[in-house]
Write a protein that holds these residues in place. Structure first.
Motif, mmCIF file in Angstrom:
data_model
loop_
_atom_site.group_PDB
_atom_site.id
_atom_site.type_symbol
_atom_site.label_atom_id
_atom_site.label_comp_id
_atom_site.label_asym_id
_atom_site.label_seq_id
_atom_site.Cartn_x
_atom_site.Cartn_y
_atom_site.Cartn_z
ATOM 1 N N GLN A 190 17.207 123.288 21.847
ATOM 2 C CA GLN A 190 16.801 122.129 21.057
ATOM 3 C C GLN A 190 17.729 121.997 19.841
ATOM 4 O O GLN A 190 17.637 122.761 18.899
ATOM 5 N N PRO A 226 7.823 117.102 30.508
ATOM 6 C CA PRO A 226 6.887 118.059 29.907
ATOM 7 C C PRO A 226 5.990 117.386 28.880
ATOM 8 O O PRO A 226 6.446 116.568 28.068
ATOM 9 N N ASN A 265 13.019 115.772 31.608
ATOM 10 C CA ASN A 265 12.930 114.865 30.454
ATOM 11 C C ASN A 265 13.313 113.442 30.820
ATOM 12 O O ASN A 265 12.902 112.478 30.158
ATOM 13 N N ASP A 324 15.745 119.675 29.284
ATOM 14 C CA ASP A 324 15.000 119.900 30.519
ATOM 15 C C ASP A 324 15.336 118.782 31.499
ATOM 16 O O ASP A 324 15.386 117.614 31.103
ATOM 17 N N ALA A 333 13.441 116.812 22.087
ATOM 18 C CA ALA A 333 12.874 117.750 23.050
ATOM 19 C C ALA A 333 13.896 118.797 23.482
ATOM 20 O O ALA A 333 15.095 118.513 23.518
ATOM 21 N N PRO A 334 13.444 120.013 23.831
ATOM 22 C CA PRO A 334 14.367 120.985 24.420
ATOM 23 C C PRO A 334 14.949 120.437 25.713
ATOM 24 O O PRO A 334 14.288 119.680 26.440
ATOM 25 N N TRP A 365 5.919 120.005 23.707
ATOM 26 C CA TRP A 365 7.110 120.645 23.171
ATOM 27 C C TRP A 365 7.023 120.621 21.658
ATOM 28 O O TRP A 365 6.275 119.835 21.086
ATOM 29 N N ASP A 366 7.743 121.489 21.014
ATOM 30 C CA ASP A 366 7.670 121.634 19.558
ATOM 31 C C ASP A 366 8.362 120.453 18.892
ATOM 32 O O ASP A 366 9.592 120.377 18.866
ATOM 33 N N SER A 367 7.568 119.534 18.360
ATOM 34 C CA SER A 367 8.122 118.330 17.732
ATOM 35 C C SER A 367 8.248 118.461 16.222
ATOM 36 O O SER A 367 8.561 117.477 15.539
ATOM 37 N N GLY A 373 15.803 127.907 20.285
ATOM 38 C CA GLY A 373 15.340 128.263 21.620
ATOM 39 C C GLY A 373 16.325 129.109 22.402
ATOM 40 O O GLY A 373 17.529 129.049 22.194
ATOM 41 N N VAL A 402 13.317 112.173 24.113
ATOM 42 C CA VAL A 402 13.010 113.074 25.222
ATOM 43 C C VAL A 402 13.911 112.739 26.410
ATOM 44 O O VAL A 402 14.578 113.602 26.983
#
Length: 429
Positions: A251, A195, A310, A307, A304-305, A198-200, A356, A318
């Motif tokens: 996350q 991705p 990743n 995924d 990173a969340p 993402w909210d870093s 999340g 990530v």
């Protein structure tokens, strides 16, 4: 009839052995933290002799945990027998003697190679600037991707473990704990690019009244915790292990506070270390800070969340967040802190958050080995709330890998585990 009696005897013997392990685990992680340098190797880990070449390399079966020793200047070879579609992961934790005189660059290297000698992965883990003897962990992988065609086929692959560092590296054998796991292919092809967005931003630390929860002394004895504020004590040279359930799309974040020593004269370089490891014990991030006697705060950067895609990213923050499951927080306090500020123990506060909403996984075509490694179960969430290990942890993994055939032994073990779980819940702090 003779074969039936033999099978029953074998099942009973295994049942007794596992019950012995349960008795050893029954105290649970809610007891007082051990003092000083200590690592709790997995109960029931199989002894294995790593070979000096590939021809005699012993097998590391998926889901297994193993023990070996690594002399100075030696290489140890192990074998993985893999199919063409599964991803395979190996983790190696090296534990040097407590009196080791370590150099900055000293550590271990773990690599995975194909039968043709092609490199599938390699990673180093060093002890760092504090020169503090403590467990260090490196990992290797055979992943089925279009990027590395040489490591795609079925057959034998080899794990190579070696010590790295300068010519004046410490003497004495290092004890090893090795684990092996496999991840099945997906039912349908997924994304092949990580991705982009993402909210870093670093999450605010969790707040609230701290709850006391002593850390475990190894990965297999990691204390389950969830989001919240947790309090314990740590001694110089000690390493504490915690495990946090993190679902798909979530996350994790953590920070740690080390209490003041009562004096501010002196300084220890890289005294406090905090690491985040994913469910196969692959390091996602590690940070450290010096200590001058006054309180010290240390926080992980945002990751990173979780995924599946990743894994195609270059950054460990990530790339390592490629599957759900139990993530490990590992805290180490350097042994040299005792020289500057006293033997302690020192107050330690851990702030943990999991951001999340949890979502469905990517849709695996089969089961991981060990089972349910890449998902969060209800038992794991309950264990995180209560501070007790879930039944699908160490002992159940041993049962699966050991291949117990005696149904009676399994029933007895499960009954014993239930009793142990109840005792742990009643005694949790």
């Amino acid at each position: 009839m003779g074969r039936r009696r033999t099978a029953r005897a074998r099942g009973a013997a295994v049942g007794v052995a596992v019950l012995g392990m349960l008795a050893g685990l029954s105290a649970g992680p809610a007891v007082a933290a051990p003092s000083g340098y200590d690592y709790a190797f997995a109960a029931g880990a199989r002894a294995v002799d790593g070979a000096s070449d590939t021809a005699d390399a012993p097998l590391l079966a998926p889901g297994g945990t193993y023990r070996d020793a690594l002399p100075r200047g030696a290489e140890r070879y192990y074998r993985l027998d893999l199919d063409a579609s599964s991803n395979a992961y190996v983790s190696v934790t090296a534990v040097p003697p407590a009196d080791s005189a370590l150099t900055v660059s000293e550590g271990i290297r773990v690599s995975v190679q194909s039968a043709d000698g092609h490199s599938c992965s390699f990673e180093n883990a060093a002890f760092g600037a504090a020169h503090s003897p403590h467990p260090v962990t490196a990992w290797g992988a055979r992943t089925v991707t279009p990027v590395n065609r040489a490591c795609e086929g079925a057959g034998a692959y080899y794990v190579v473990v070696e010590r790295v560092g300068t010519a004046d590296a410490s003497r004495g054998d290092w004890q090893l704990e090795l684990t092996s796991a496999t991840e099945p292919a997906l039912k349908a092809a997924g994304a092949t690019k990580a991705p982009d967005v993402w909210d870093s931003a670093t999450p605010a630390p969790a707040v609230g009244e701290p709850r006391r929860r002593a850390g475990g002394a190894g990965f297999e004895r990691a204390t389950p915790i969830g989001a919240g504020v947790w309090r314990t004590d740590i001694a110089p040279g000690q390493t504490l292990y915690y495990r946090v359930p993190v679902g798909w799309g979530q996350q994790p974040h953590a920070s740690v506070e080390l209490g003041s020593s009562g004096t501010d004269s002196g300084y220890t370089l890289a005294a406090l270390e905090l690491g985040l490891y994913n469910p196969v014990r692959a390091d996602v991030q590690k940070v450290s800070a010096g200590y001058a006697g006054s309180q010290r705060n240390l926080a992980l950067a945002a990751v990173a969340p979780v995924d599946y895609a990743n894994r195609f990213a270059g950054s460990e923050q990530v790339n390592g967040m490629r599957f759900a499951g139990g993530y490990y927080l590992v805290v180490h306090l350097a042994a040299r802190v005792a020289d500057e500020f006293g033997a302690g123990p020192y107050g330690l506060t851990l702030h943990v958050s999991v951001e999340g909403a949890e979502r469905d996984g990517p849709g695996y075509a089969g089961q991981s080995v060990p089972r349910d490694l890449f998902q969060v179960t209800a038992d794991q969430r309950r264990g995180a709330a209560e501070g007790t290990a879930a039944p699908d942890d160490t002992v159940m993994r041993v049962l699966a890998v050991g291949g117990i055939g005696g149904g009676t032994a399994v029933v007895v073990v499960l009954g014993a585990w239930t009793a142990v779980g109840r005792r742990r819940s009643a005694g949790a702090v």
